[in-house]
Each structure stands twice: as structure tokens, then as C-alpha cells.
Write an enzyme that holds these catalytic residues in place. Structure first.
Site, PDB file in Angstrom:
ATOM      1  N   GLY A 114       0.566  -1.393  -0.308  1.00 40.39           N
ATOM      2  CA  GLY A 114      -0.003  -0.297   0.034  1.00 40.39           C
ATOM      3  C   GLY A 114       0.980   1.428  -0.280  1.00 40.39           C
ATOM      4  O   GLY A 114       0.474   2.415  -0.251  1.00 40.39           O
ATOM      5  N   ARG A 116       7.393 -12.165  -1.680  1.00 44.11           N
ATOM      6  CA  ARG A 116       7.786 -12.862  -0.221  1.00 44.11           C
ATOM      7  C   ARG A 116       6.792 -13.108   0.114  1.00 44.11           C
ATOM      8  O   ARG A 116       5.967 -13.610  -0.122  1.00 44.11           O
ATOM      9  CB  ARG A 116       7.972 -11.166  -0.155  1.00 44.11           C
ATOM     10  CG  ARG A 116       7.331  -9.948   0.307  1.00 44.11           C
ATOM     11  CD  ARG A 116       7.548  -8.713   1.111  1.00 44.11           C
ATOM     12  NE  ARG A 116       6.594  -8.111   0.517  1.00 44.11           N
ATOM     13  CZ  ARG A 116       5.391  -7.606   1.163  1.00 44.11           C
ATOM     14  NH1 ARG A 116       4.735  -9.031   2.504  1.00 44.11           N
ATOM     15  NH2 ARG A 116       4.845  -6.921   1.471  1.00 44.11           N
TER      16      ARG A 116
END
Length: 654
Positions: free
Chosen positions: A142, A270
Site C-alpha cells: 500500500g 516474499r
């Protein structure tokens, strides 16, 4: 797995939980992430010094840095993650969009070019058509994302996204895409190994967000047909194979909630914060998978071996104030406990946290306190369990989003899985009901709890070390019903509660026009007092903690906080504090940009100063019109909460 661990830590994290849990720990710098957790060379030196064979990059900071992955390889250290090339290709969104289009993965059209001039980006935005999404080429979480609803606000949103991206990722290149309104955010967990195997471990729905950041996640995504589930999973594997992906990754999609069409958004190279919900429904340990794959082993399971079992939710508990536009907070966790025992739930509840009671939530890093993860046979049972866990997780000392999450669990639309990334905005009146006052029963509980304690129980579970007779309000006179008034305050409104001790555990309480017969039983539980209170024949329970001038009731319906009003002389001293028409720092942070100068005339709502706090950018706007007299702060300066940032001509500057 028998693996020894080495932790790295910055100065504020010297006494943190992860440091205590590790076999060894290395100090890598001061609070600033650029000088510590983003200091690649310092981390490599720590690994070399301790003889570490591999580095697990965690969720953020360098976890998606191709440069760091390459630096590990250059120094003979295993990077537990994908190759530098895969990180680079997927981390730069313009490159990833082209790769996905070539691989046959559906994408949203937009501008991903090298010309980063404001004129070019604005031209492309107009060509796409507003509203548009402005996104950083690199990173995720974000950060560096803004929505421009119109051409008039495009440049302001672009500049804001660029600043935040530079702070988070060291790069301010932007792409512009059509903003799909009311979409669902659905992501797929993928995993690849060095032997050409790649699987998807099904999808997660992460639609409920604030500031483009997730608050609650669930798996599997509700309302998804088996055909769509298979299609989106296979598309995610295509995306991973396009870059020869190895390790854990998440492919994020925008999903049309009506047609169930999906479009590639980005890939996070990740392990995600929300990976536990995938583990709960698949019975896997994805961190163990990461370590095995990094060591050259094959995937423990192939696609045919993977199945969905039940449903799981994860709620992120943050130090923030949802009523103040989710403003992040910082401060001490003066009380932290839970009224449930994980051993009683057979692995269906997980509490993942890196903090303990007494720890500080620092202004320098993300304000997440914990992740509460639950599993149930189906979505409804999992949601009921999540609500129970939320009300049993007790925090005082700073504001949290626990009550908001509890209201979210109770919301009919959320229970029906009618969600989108606009959920909070669309359901704002339901999630933030106005005009709510404490019930007479809550006032009675707080007043009686305050009254019966011979020694005030503090938020750390200890008793106050005072021998002051005024700390005790007891029925000490023979055949005399002691009566007194307890004053409580909530949201600026004061309440008078009359408590009459009838002897033993019996009380008579009057407040808000209601007269109640109250019986009380008290026991100690995990550092707080557990009250069983019967009001007019109806029994409920709550935990009680006093934290300085505040009291907290932890009830089955959420947390209830009251202020204990100051005496008159204290109120007079406090009256010198700031009014609502002053420009002050809403929390501790660093001044990023000063946008005005002394002598300048400003209008109400005009941006004055940009602050960086909790890795996020905040624009301080003029509370009213006027002429600027003095600006006591400068770029790069650290400021405390409530520090005055600007003085008007009609104010006295200190």
C-alpha cells in the site's frame, strides 16, 4: 528444525521480543530504517561475523530488493527467497505487466513507461480516464499508492505518492492505471522450487482495507466457484513460471465481483503478513517450506496433494485510532493480556506478535501489534471464533482497532461476504455509528470496580503502592450504607454514577435515570481483574484495568474506555493546552516538507506541512484561514505529538 538464529536490531528495538528469542543478535544502527534495516552492508557484515549461512528477509524492508538478494549471492550467503532477476522483474511493475501480458495473464491497461515527467503522466491519466490509480513501480504494502479522482487533484496525489515511495523503496518512478471501482482484492499463494515445480496454495480475500493496506484477510475467498478458483490459481502459477520463480510469493489480482473476471495487479516476491490463513486451510508450514526450498529440496507437496480444509481469518491489531481516519499511534503497551488459553483450542487459534506488555510501539516503524488468526469448519464458525478472540485480547496504553474489528465481525454485509476494497467507505455509517453512549450497565460496572478496590489495580497488574485512606471507599461504619458519586467521562461527556454499598458484594447504583441492583464477584486473571457482575438479575463478565487517569472495561461486546476526570485545579492547568484551531502534530514524526512561509495568507484546508510517521505520509492542513506568523519546525526535524507546527498572526508564539 534445529536451526540457530541471529536477529538484527536497531537502537529502539534493543530490548524487543525477537532479540530475546534469537540465539544471537547484532545491533545494526539507529532508529532510522535507512541507517539500520535498509543498511544492506551492515546486515551482510552481521551475517558474516556470526557465520550465518542464510538470510530470511521477513515481510518488509529488503525482502523485495533485488540488489540485496544479489549482495547476498556475491558474499556466498543464501537469500531465502527468489532470484534477484525474479524480484527485479516482478518488483518493477511496468516490467511485470509486460511479462504477464506475454504470459497470457489478464492485466489492466495503463501507462508503465520510462517518461516520468509530470506532463507525460498527466497526459496518460487523461487518456486512460479518471479516476486513475497512481502506483510506485517498486514495492508493495500500500505504500506509494494514491487514487486521483479528477484531473484537478492529479498532481497533488502524484507528488504525495512519489514522496512516500522514495521513503519506502528509494525510488519514485510511477505507473498510472485505470482505477477499477468496487473491486475485490484476491491474491494467490504460490510456491516454486529449484527443480521446476510450482504450485498454488489457493487464494485469500483481502478486500477490506484502509489506505490501500489490509486489515482483515480470509482464506479461501468466499463465493468463488471451483472453476474460478482453478483459473485464478493456474494464472498465478503462469505468472510465477514466467520468471522461473523459486520460493514463496503472492500474485495479487483485482476481481470483478459480478462477472468474476480477474486481472493481474502485482506480485509480492516474499512471504506475506497474511500467510497464516493459507497455512490454516492447507495444513502447511510455509516458513519451513521456504527453508527447505532454499536448501535445494523439492516442494513437500505437489498440486494434486493440496486441498482446502475449513476456513480461516486473520485480523491485524494495530496501534491506531479508526475514529480519527485510522491515525497510527505510538506509545507504551501498559497492559497486554488475553483471556483465552491457546492450548484449549487445539491449534485453531494463533496469536502472532513481536511485542510484550511494557514494550513501546515506536513511531519509526509499522504500528502492528499482533495478528489474531483463527480456523473454523466453515466461514461462519471461523468468524464467530475471531470475534471471541478479539474481545479476549486486552490492550491499554494506546488506541487500537480492536473495537472496529469487532464491529466488522458483527456487520451483516461482511457476514454475507459482500465485500470490496471500498467496503469501509460504503459501510462507514454502520462501522462508525454516531451518538453511541455507554450503557447504564457499563457505567455501573466501571463505577463499582473503581469503588471496591482497596488498592487501585494498575495496568501492569500491580497494586498502587499508596497507603492513602482516600484510595479506599468502603462501608466501614456500623449499620451505615455508604453512598458516593463516581465521575466518569467518555467522548467529552461526563457521567455521575451514585454507588451505595449495601454490604458484602451488594450495591445499589443509579445513573442516567436508571436505578440498578448490582452484585459483584471479583477474581484475578492474567494481570487484570475479572468481574462477574449481576445487574437486576442479568449476569455478565468483564475485565477491568486502570491506566493512569483512564479505566478500561474489556467486555464481551468490545472494549469500553472511560476517563476519570481531573480535579478542578488539574483542569485549570490543562486548559492552557491547544485548541481545535491550531496546527499541531497528530503524532510523533519527522517533518518531510514545509509548504508555506511566514507572512503567507492561507485558506482553511490548505496543505501546510508534510510529516512522515509510521512509514506513512501525513499532510497537515490549515485548521482555519489566516496569515502565517512563524513556522517553528524545519525539514528533517523530529517533532513530538501535539507539537505546534505553525503560528498564525493572532497567536502568541513561544
Amino acid at each position: 528444525m534445529g536451526i540457530q538464529t541471529v536477529a538484527v536490531y536497531s537502537e529502539p528495538d534493543r530490548k524487543s521480543l525477537h532479540v530475546d528469542m534469537a540465539d544471537q543478535a547484532c545491533h545494526i544502527g539507529p532508529a532510522s530504517s535507512n541507517e539500520s534495516y535498509l543498511n544492506q552492508q551492515r546486515i551482510i557484515e552481521s551475517a558474516m561475523k556470526t557465520g550465518a549461512q542464510a538470510i530470511h528477509p521477513g515481510y518488509g524492508f529488503l525482502s523485495q530488493s533485488p540488489e540485496f538478494a544479489q549482495l547476498c549471492a556475491d558474499n556466498g550467503i543464501i537469500f531465502i527467497g527468489p532470484s534477484p532477476r525474479a524480484i527485479g522483474d516482478m518488483g518493477i511493475k511496468s516490467t511485470s505487466k509486460t511479462l504477464m501480458e506475454n504470459a497470457g495473464v489478464p492485466i489492466i491497461k495503463g501507462y508503465h513507461g520510462d517518461d516520468q515527467s509530470i506532463q507525460k503522466l498527466k497526459f496518460e491519466a487523461k487518456k486512460i480516464g479518471f479516476p486513475v490509480m497512481i502506483k510506485a513501480f517498486r514495492g508493495g504494502g500500500g505504500k506509494g499508492m494514491r487514487v486521483a479522482l479528477s484531473e484537478e487533484e492529479f498532481e497533488q496525489q502524484l507528488e504525495s505518492a512519489k514522496r512516500e515511495s522514495m521513503k519506502s523503496f528509494g525510488d519514485d518512478a510511477m505507473l498510472v492505471e485505470k482505477y477499477v471501482q468496487r473491486p475485490r482484492h484476491v491474491e494467490v499463494q504460490v510456491f516454486g522450487d529449484h527443480h521446476g515445480n510450482c504450485v498454488y496454495l489457493f487464494e485469500r480475500d483481502c478486500s477490506v482495507q484502509r489506505r490501500h493496506q489490509k486489515i482483515i484477510e480470509e482464506a479461501p475467498a468466499p463465493g468463488i466457484s471451483e472453476e474460478t478458483r482453478r483459473s485464478i490459481g493456474e494464472a498465478a502459477v503462469k505468472a510465477a513460471k514466467a520468471v522461473d520463480y523459486v520460493g514463496a510469493g503472492t500474485v495479487e489480482f483485482i476481481l470483478d465481483p459480478v462477472r468474476h473476471e480477474f486481472f493481474f495487479m502485482e506480485m509480492n516476491t516474499r512471504l506475506q503478513v497474511e500467510h497464516p490463513v493459507t497455512e490454516m486451510i492447507t495444513g502447511t508450514d510455509l516458513v519451513a517450506w521456504q527453508l527447505k526450498v532454499a536448501a535445494g529440496e523439492r516442494l513437500p507437496l505437489l498440486q494434486k496433494d493440496l486441498q482446502i480444509r475449513g476456513h480461516s481469518f486473520e485480523a491485524r491489531v494495530y496501534a491506531e485510532n479508526p475514529e480519527d481516519n485510522f491515525m497510527p499511534g505510538a506509545g507504551s503497551l501498559t497492559h497486554l493480556s488475553q483471556d483465552f488459553d491457546l492450548k484449549d483450542y487445539g491449534g485453531t487459534i494463533r496469536v502472532e506478535s513481536g511485542v510484550r506488555q511494557g514494550d513501546q510501539v515506536s513511531v519509526h516503524y509499522d504500528p502492528m501489534i499482533a495478528k489474531l488468526v483463527v480456523w473454523g469448519e466453515d466461514r461462519s464458525s471461523a468468524l464467530r471464533r475471531l470475534r471471541s478472540v478479539l474481545t479476549g485480547y486486552h490492550i491499554s496504553g494506546l488506541s487500537t482497532n480492536i473495537n472496529f474489528l469487532t464491529r466488522l465481525c458483527d456487520n451483516a454485509a461482511f457476514q454475507a461476504a459482500d465485500v470490496s476494497t471500498d467496503f469501509i467507505k460504503e459501510r462507514h455509517s454502520e462501522l462508525f455509528p454516531e451518538g453511541q453512549s455507554p450503557s447504564p450497565e457499563q457505567l455501573a460496572g466501571a463505577a463499582v470496580a473503581l469503588s471496591i478496590q482497596p488498592k487501585v489495580v494498575q495496568s501492569d497488574g500491580s497494586a498502587a503502592a499508596r497507603n492513602d485512606p482516600f484510595d479506599t471507599i468502603k462501608n466501614w461504619r456500623l449499620n451505615y450504607n455508604h453512598s458516593h458519586i463516581v465521575k466518569l467521562k467518555q467522548k467529552g461527556k461526563e457521567y455521575d454514577v451514585r454507588v451505595i454499598s449495601k454490604g458484602g458484594s451488594d450495591y445499589r447504583v443509579s445513573t442516567s435515570g436508571k436505578d440498578m441492583k448490582v452484585e459483584v464477584a471479583v477474581e484475578d486473571l492474567n494481570g487484570s481483574q475479572q468481574f462477574h457482575i449481576t445487574v437486576d438479575g442479568t449476569t455478565s463478565r468483564f475485565s477491568f484495568v486502570r491506566d493512569q487517569a483512564k479505566v478500561m472495561l474489556f467486555t464481551q461486546d468490545g472494549n469500553v474506555e472511560f476517563e476519570v476526570p481531573a480535579f478542578k485545579y488539574e483542569s485549570l492547568l490543562a486548559s492552557k493546552e491547544s485548541g481545535a484551531d491550531e496546527a499541531r502534530a497528530p503524532m510523533p514524526g519527522v517533518i518531510e516538507k514545509v509548504m508555506i512561509h511566514p507572512g503567507q495568507k492561507v485558506e482553511a484546508g490548505q496543505p501546510l506541512i508534510v510529516m512522515i510517521a509510521m512509514k506513512m505520509e501525513y499532510v497537515i492542513k490549515a485548521p482555519r484561514g489566516g496569515v502565517i506568523k512563524k513556522i517553528p519546525v524545519k525539514q528533517g526535524e523530529n517533532v513530538k505529538k501535539n507539537a505546534q507546527l505553525v503560528y498564525y498572526e493572532d497567536q502568541t508564539a513561544s
